[in-house]
Design a protein around this motif. Sequence first.
Motif, PDB file in Angstrom:
ATOM      1  N   PHE A 105       0.826  -1.208   0.000  1.00 34.06           N
ATOM      2  CA  PHE A 105       0.000   0.000   0.000  1.00 34.06           C
ATOM      3  C   PHE A 105       0.858   1.255   0.000  1.00 34.06           C
ATOM      4  O   PHE A 105       1.914   1.287   0.630  1.00 34.06           O
ATOM      5  CB  PHE A 105      -0.885   0.061   1.257  1.00 34.06           C
ATOM      6  N   PHE A 106       0.357   2.303  -0.668  1.00 29.58           N
ATOM      7  CA  PHE A 106       0.991   3.614  -0.545  1.00 29.58           C
ATOM      8  C   PHE A 106      -0.067   4.695  -0.431  1.00 29.58           C
ATOM      9  O   PHE A 106      -1.151   4.597  -0.994  1.00 29.58           O
ATOM     10  CB  PHE A 106       1.989   3.882  -1.680  1.00 29.58           C
ATOM     11  N   LEU A 107       0.283   5.719   0.364  1.00 28.81           N
ATOM     12  CA  LEU A 107      -0.614   6.840   0.636  1.00 28.81           C
ATOM     13  C   LEU A 107       0.062   8.150   0.292  1.00 28.81           C
ATOM     14  O   LEU A 107       1.271   8.294   0.465  1.00 28.81           O
ATOM     15  CB  LEU A 107      -0.968   6.901   2.128  1.00 28.81           C
ATOM     16  N   THR A 108      -0.744   9.114  -0.138  1.00 29.71           N
ATOM     17  CA  THR A 108      -0.286  10.500  -0.252  1.00 29.71           C
ATOM     18  C   THR A 108      -1.275  11.355   0.540  1.00 29.71           C
ATOM     19  O   THR A 108      -2.481  11.182   0.427  1.00 29.71           O
ATOM     20  CB  THR A 108      -0.232  10.981  -1.719  1.00 29.71           C
ATOM     21  N   HIS A 109      -0.727  12.235   1.377  1.00 29.37           N
ATOM     22  CA  HIS A 109      -1.599  13.049   2.230  1.00 29.37           C
ATOM     23  C   HIS A 109      -0.781  14.147   2.903  1.00 29.37           C
ATOM     24  O   HIS A 109       0.424  14.253   2.711  1.00 29.37           O
ATOM     25  CB  HIS A 109      -2.298  12.175   3.268  1.00 29.37           C
ATOM     26  N   MET A 110      -1.487  14.930   3.739  1.00 25.22           N
ATOM     27  CA  MET A 110      -0.837  15.996   4.499  1.00 25.22           C
ATOM     28  C   MET A 110      -1.193  15.922   5.980  1.00 25.22           C
ATOM     29  O   MET A 110      -1.083  16.899   6.694  1.00 25.22           O
ATOM     30  CB  MET A 110      -1.239  17.350   3.921  1.00 25.22           C
ATOM     31  N   LEU A 111      -1.605  14.752   6.447  1.00 26.31           N
ATOM     32  CA  LEU A 111      -2.065  14.590   7.824  1.00 26.31           C
ATOM     33  C   LEU A 111      -0.968  14.043   8.737  1.00 26.31           C
ATOM     34  O   LEU A 111      -0.070  13.359   8.281  1.00 26.31           O
ATOM     35  CB  LEU A 111      -3.248  13.622   7.857  1.00 26.31           C
ATOM     36  N   LYS A 112      -1.079  14.327  10.010  1.00 26.15           N
ATOM     37  CA  LYS A 112      -0.137  13.740  10.982  1.00 26.15           C
ATOM     38  C   LYS A 112      -0.498  12.293  11.260  1.00 26.15           C
ATOM     39  O   LYS A 112       0.360  11.444  11.405  1.00 26.15           O
ATOM     40  CB  LYS A 112      -0.138  14.543  12.283  1.00 26.15           C
ATOM     41  N   LYS A 113      -1.791  12.003  11.375  1.00 26.86           N
ATOM     42  CA  LYS A 113      -2.254  10.649  11.674  1.00 26.86           C
ATOM     43  C   LYS A 113      -3.415  10.307  10.755  1.00 26.86           C
ATOM     44  O   LYS A 113      -4.206  11.178  10.405  1.00 26.86           O
ATOM     45  CB  LYS A 113      -2.710  10.555  13.129  1.00 26.86           C
ATOM     46  N   ASN A 114      -3.506   9.018  10.404  1.00 24.23           N
ATOM     47  CA  ASN A 114      -4.653   8.566   9.625  1.00 24.23           C
ATOM     48  C   ASN A 114      -4.828   7.072   9.846  1.00 24.23           C
ATOM     49  O   ASN A 114      -3.970   6.415  10.431  1.00 24.23           O
ATOM     50  CB  ASN A 114      -4.484   8.906   8.144  1.00 24.23           C
ATOM     51  N   ARG A 115      -5.944   6.542   9.352  1.00 26.75           N
ATOM     52  CA  ARG A 115      -6.238   5.117   9.512  1.00 26.75           C
ATOM     53  C   ARG A 115      -6.378   4.422   8.160  1.00 26.75           C
ATOM     54  O   ARG A 115      -6.960   3.336   8.080  1.00 26.75           O
ATOM     55  CB  ARG A 115      -7.505   4.951  10.335  1.00 26.75           C
ATOM     56  N   ALA A 116      -5.831   5.014   7.118  1.00 27.96           N
ATOM     57  CA  ALA A 116      -6.011   4.456   5.772  1.00 27.96           C
ATOM     58  C   ALA A 116      -5.362   3.086   5.619  1.00 27.96           C
ATOM     59  O   ALA A 116      -5.955   2.186   5.024  1.00 27.96           O
ATOM     60  CB  ALA A 116      -5.478   5.428   4.720  1.00 27.96           C
ATOM     61  N   PHE A 117      -4.133   2.897   6.142  1.00 26.65           N
ATOM     62  CA  PHE A 117      -3.504   1.575   6.043  1.00 26.65           C
ATOM     63  C   PHE A 117      -4.357   0.529   6.755  1.00 26.65           C
ATOM     64  O   PHE A 117      -4.552  -0.575   6.253  1.00 26.65           O
ATOM     65  CB  PHE A 117      -2.089   1.570   6.643  1.00 26.65           C
ATOM     66  N   GLU A 118      -4.862   0.879   7.940  1.00 27.45           N
ATOM     67  CA  GLU A 118      -5.725  -0.035   8.696  1.00 27.45           C
ATOM     68  C   GLU A 118      -6.979  -0.374   7.896  1.00 27.45           C
ATOM     69  O   GLU A 118      -7.410  -1.535   7.878  1.00 27.45           O
ATOM     70  CB  GLU A 118      -6.125   0.585  10.028  1.00 27.45           C
TER      71      GLU A 118
END
Length: 167
Positions: A105-118
């Motif tokens: 998986f790969f993500l692009t974002h500007m957040l400190k925390k997220n639950r996308a991988f989960e």
Amino acid sequence: MKNMRALVVYYSRVGKTKELAEELAKKLGCDMEAVIDKKKRTGIHMLTSGRDAQKMNLTEIEVPAKDPSNYDLVVVGTPVYSGRVSAPIRTYLTMNKDKIGKSAFFLTHMLKKNRAFEDMQSILSKEPVACLDIKKKQDLRAGTYEKKVNDFIERILSEFSAGPIEG
């Protein structure tokens, strides 16, 4: 050992995730496919991206051209909205969860925390072989972008110990 077949699948609303997907597909030497959302998400409609992600909604996507069951590895990328995986990628994973063997998986974002991988791991009910978390501006400014990408590629290649991956 036989070469592995890989597919990079991504959704990108503004183009940043697409740029990273293209880079990864080039470095891995593999096929690539965009997930096309049929819902309008530009202009004022972009606000629905966050709402749909937060509520874990599915959306209508175009039928993918490539069958993920034909690949040994499916690398899935998404922007993060409201700390969650995008609705188009949630839909793609839900539709194809029984066809995807190994994933990354790969993500692009500007957040400190997220639950996308989960979110992504939960949908597939299995752990990915590697994860890449790109905080767009921070990683570019700090000079960590290239190292993160290369480490991600290395983790994938070492998982298969097969050298270059075929597309």
